[in-house]
Enzyme design. Structure first.
Site, short mmCIF file in Angstrom:
data_model
loop_
_atom_site.label_atom_id
_atom_site.label_comp_id
_atom_site.label_asym_id
_atom_site.label_seq_id
_atom_site.Cartn_x
_atom_site.Cartn_y
_atom_site.Cartn_z
N SER A 209 90.21 16.08 38.65
CA SER A 209 91.40 15.76 37.88
C SER A 209 91.50 14.24 37.67
CB SER A 209 92.62 16.34 38.59
OG SER A 209 93.69 16.46 37.69
N ASP A 304 90.87 24.42 30.91
CA ASP A 304 91.42 23.80 32.11
C ASP A 304 92.95 23.94 32.14
OD1 ASP A 304 90.60 21.22 34.16
OD2 ASP A 304 92.69 21.44 33.57
N HIS A 371 91.45 24.99 37.45
CA HIS A 371 91.42 23.52 37.52
C HIS A 371 90.87 23.16 38.90
CE1 HIS A 371 92.60 19.45 36.52
NE2 HIS A 371 93.46 19.38 37.53
#
Ligand SMILES: *[C@@H]1O[C@H](CO)[C@@H](O)[C@H](O)[C@H]1NC(C)=O
Ligand SMILES: *[C@@H]1O[C@H](CO)[C@@H](O)[C@H](O)[C@H]1NC(C)=O
Length: 432
Positions: A209, A304, A371
């Site tokens: 991320s 995502d 994710h």
């Protein structure tokens, strides 16, 4: 002369007390024996109660605060020292190092950064003292076959701008804010180098991320710190944020990054970025990755969940709430939604096409609704992990890192992959 308070009655009383104490001790010992025995039996035969796959509980690793960080001005948003968790390597992994940069979005203005100062993403005063090492950080060979015995470090994220800011001034509008991510990166590396990182035979910089973006930003810096004859590669997981229009036709993410770049004065961090671009544009992985010369692996789901929530349909872009259910659960998307999702996937593949040509680079673009796959034991490597060409993410990344094969896996469109592990969110996605 006998002691003043000694009497036969008192002695008998003491004897009874001693017997009672011995009996109590025996009871405790028996209880302890059964507890330990049951616990051992439990941990070797029962599945782990935490949501992870494997034969034992995840290892807990203590937080270390960076020594002397305040003197270098290498501090979190609130001025506290940064931290990391180090799990030493063993066996043939002792001279190999895997560094993971924690994620957690970014703060775009002082209101949001002030809120962050009261959380672990802005202050080490709020960081958990121990964290579980799972997925790519796991030390269990059944969960993490290629890296389980390496030295592993999770670097905590507390600067709000992917370890890239370096603002000298600590006062912003009369309040203390430290924008020092770049110095945090340097201070953590300086502390790890003498612990063995400087002599690493193989090293792997990873992150997910916002930490995935940090990996793009620091990959070449990392390479430069390590011995010339070592193998150094990087993995950015769920960090390929797209500079695309959201469902309302605005570029929400670009305006978000413009704010971050403005707040932390990031233009000087990306001198290669052309002057006719908005400062936030230079912060997108597509731009950052252009200059990287170290081998990189791009791991990103085509759908995502963080990006669907914050890039494609961010707050304010969906006043009718028509995306509300689809954003939380891909099976709730109608054909109109899916058409837009396929368009998003196509934008990702277009943006990736220039990196597909880079020799030594790898990618794994699955069509799952998830994710941070390297940080979840179920998604990284387990019997129920998503696969492309029958390989889990862990196997694909390992094959690429150790040059067992070239890995440029692009999955077919949703819903074609039956191995996908799709998350269903019960509320908007806010972590990472
Ligand atoms: C910070 O950003 C939020 C959301 O974009 C906005 O509501 C708020 O007014 C901003 N605060 C400042 C001080 O600019
Ligand atoms: C897929 O991989 C597993 C091992 O991970 C193997 O047992 C199985 O035979 C493979 N399936 C196919 C179709 O190749």
């Amino acid at each position: 002369m006998p002691p003043l308070f000694s009497s036969p009655a008192l002695d008998r009383h003491r004897l009874r007390l001693r017997h009672a104490a011995a009996f109590a001790l025996l009871l405790i010992a028996v209880a302890l024996f059964f507890f330990l025995f049951r616990f051992a039996a439990f941990s070797s035969t029962s599945p782990s109660p935490s949501p992870s796959y494997g034969h034992r509980l995840p290892t807990l690793v203590d937080l270390t605060l960076v020594h002397g960080a305040e003197d270098k001005g290498a501090v979190c948003l609130d001025g506290t020292p940064p931290g990391y968790h180090w799990l030493p390597g063993f066996s043939y992994g002792s001279d190999k190092w895997l560094i993971h940069l924690e994620g957690g979005s970014w703060c775009r203005n002082l209101t949001w950064c002030a809120q962050r100062k009261k959380t672990s993403l802005g202050s080490s005063a709020y960081m958990e003292r121990r964290v579980e090492f799972v997925g790519i950080l796991s030390d269990d060979d059944s969960q993490n076959p290629d890296f389980y015995n390496w030295n592993k470090v999770k670097v905590r994220y507390c600067d709000g701008a992917s370890f890239s800011g370096n603002v000298e001034d600590e006062m912003q509008y009369g309040t203390n804010f430290f924008f020092r991510g770049q110095r945090i990166w340097e201070a953590v590396m300086s502390e790890l180098l003498p612990k063995g990182l400087a002599r690493a035979k193989q090293a792997f910089l990873t992150g997910c991320s916002a930490g995935g973006l940090s990996t793009y930003i620091h990959c070449d810096d990392f390479r430069a710190l390590l011995p010339k004859d070592s193998t150094v590669k990087c993995l950015a997981d769920g960090g390929f944020f797209l500079d695309v229009e959201d469902i309302s036709g605005r570029r929400y993410m670009r305006s978000f990054y413009n704010d971050v770049a403005h707040l932390q004065d990031l233009r000087k961090r990306f001198p290669g970025c052309s002057s006719d671009m908005e400062p936030g544009q230079c912060f997108f992985p597509q731009e950052v990755a252009k200059g990287i010369t170290t081998p990189m692996f791009i791991l990103n789901p085509a759908y995502d969940v963080w990006q669907l929530e914050h890039v494609l349909s961010p707050e304010g872009s969906d006043p009718q709430h028509s995306w509300q259910n689809c954003r939380l659960d891909i099976t709730k998307c109608n054909s109109k939604h899916l058409e837009i999702l396929q368009g998003f996937r196509k934008s990702l593949l277009d943006a990736l096409s220039e990196f597909k040509k880079k020799r030594d680079w790898g990618m794994f673009i699955d069509s799952c609704f998830i994710h941070c796959q390297s940080m979840k034991s179920l998604a990284w490597h387990s019997p129920s992990a998503p696969r492309i060409n029958n390989k889990t993410v862990a196997e694909a990344v390992g094959d690429w890192f150790f040059d067992r094969r070239e890995v440029r896996e692009i999955d077919c469109e949703y819903p074609c992959n039956p191995t996908c592990y799709n998350v269903v969110l019960d509320r908007p996605y806010n972590e990472e």
